[in-house]
Design an enzyme around this catalytic site. Sequence first.
Site, PDB file in Angstrom:
ATOM      1  N   GLU A   1      -5.812  -4.520  66.737  1.00  0.00           N
ATOM      2  CA  GLU A   1      -6.554  -5.613  66.318  1.00  0.00           C
ATOM      3  C   GLU A   1      -5.978  -7.219  67.469  1.00  0.00           C
ATOM      4  O   GLU A   1      -6.566  -8.112  67.341  1.00  0.00           O
ATOM      5  CB  GLU A   1      -5.757  -6.166  64.738  1.00  0.00           C
ATOM      6  CG  GLU A   1      -6.368  -5.469  64.294  1.00  0.00           C
ATOM      7  CD  GLU A   1      -7.352  -5.677  62.914  1.00  0.00           C
ATOM      8  OE1 GLU A   1      -8.863  -5.755  64.478  1.00  0.00           O
ATOM      9  OE2 GLU A   1      -7.747  -5.892  62.045  1.00  0.00           O
TER      10      GLU A   1
ATOM     11  N   THR B   1     -14.220 -13.051  65.960  1.00  0.00           N
ATOM     12  CA  THR B   1     -13.215 -13.055  65.433  1.00  0.00           C
ATOM     13  C   THR B   1     -12.506 -14.816  65.967  1.00  0.00           C
ATOM     14  O   THR B   1     -11.978 -15.075  65.087  1.00  0.00           O
ATOM     15  CB  THR B   1     -12.360 -12.159  65.482  1.00  0.00           C
ATOM     16  OG1 THR B   1     -13.206 -10.858  64.483  1.00  0.00           O
ATOM     17  CG2 THR B   1     -10.660 -12.205  64.152  1.00  0.00           C
TER      18      THR B   1
END
Length: 315
Positions: free
Chosen positions: A128, A180
């Site tokens: 991530e 993101t």
Amino acid sequence: MKTIKVKAPATIANLVCGFDVLGLCTEVPFDIMEVRLRDDREVIIKSADGYPLPTDPALNTAGAPLLEMIKKLDKDIGFDVIIQKNIKPGSGIGSSAASAAGAVVAANFLLNQPFTKDELVRLAMFGEKVASGVKHADNVAPCIYGGITLVRSIFPLDIIPITAPPLYVSIVHPQIEVRTADARQILRKEVLLKNAVKQWGNIAGLVAGLMKEDYGLISRSLEDVIIEPVRSVLIPGFVDVKKKCLQVGALGGGISGSGPSIFMLSADESTATLVAQEMEDVYQQLGIPAHIYKSNINCQGVTLFDETNDNHAVL
């Protein structure tokens, strides 16, 4: 075993009001990942379908967690990873998390499971960080644990699985990209105290509603007064989708992760079908191609994949 193939499912982060702390695992869509043991310390990334993936493992969301795993084990082992990437990056439904979680769960199985689920989440968070620059767990936790999870804390890591009544998820993924990292950059650095208090109440209400199987409380709590007002401007059709889905009976919903996907929760499958149709109609009218998914909550997370009959089993 030297080789394993797994299904790495999509996830929905935030669940409207729970920014970076709540997540839900879905049955569809899912990546298919094949992981093979090597007798050196290399991690080799390959695409199964020609989708362009970063081949430097340190820059790949599946590769970075495996490099960390190899460091922790301190053995002469490595991995070949072949990915069929059905969850496209920038979709808002946990593309990076599927790669990261799928890789570490598969590798852990091949190694006779030396790592706990919490330890796998910690490893997957390195993927991530590659994707967004931040080690968040709201996608990788439900992808590894299955179901709905609450990330009470990152440091130290504290993950609480949340029980829930039957829920159906409708998702629309308009074919635009919201990165993101970009979606995080536009967020305000400070929030009004009155908004923070309202958000805390909604998070607590949503968790309580799920655990008490109270659909009314779930519906009332699916409200975001901090993140959604800022991010929704990046998603054409968002206001219409939400309005029309609520009109046909959805409990509520909002932006999936950082977008552009939008999700809605329903108490029954027939309502979820109506919701999915409304989503499709909105984007057809806008002339924007969109993928539509309808799913139960996936209570297992990453599972073994049997391509002969598409069966799966818990790892």
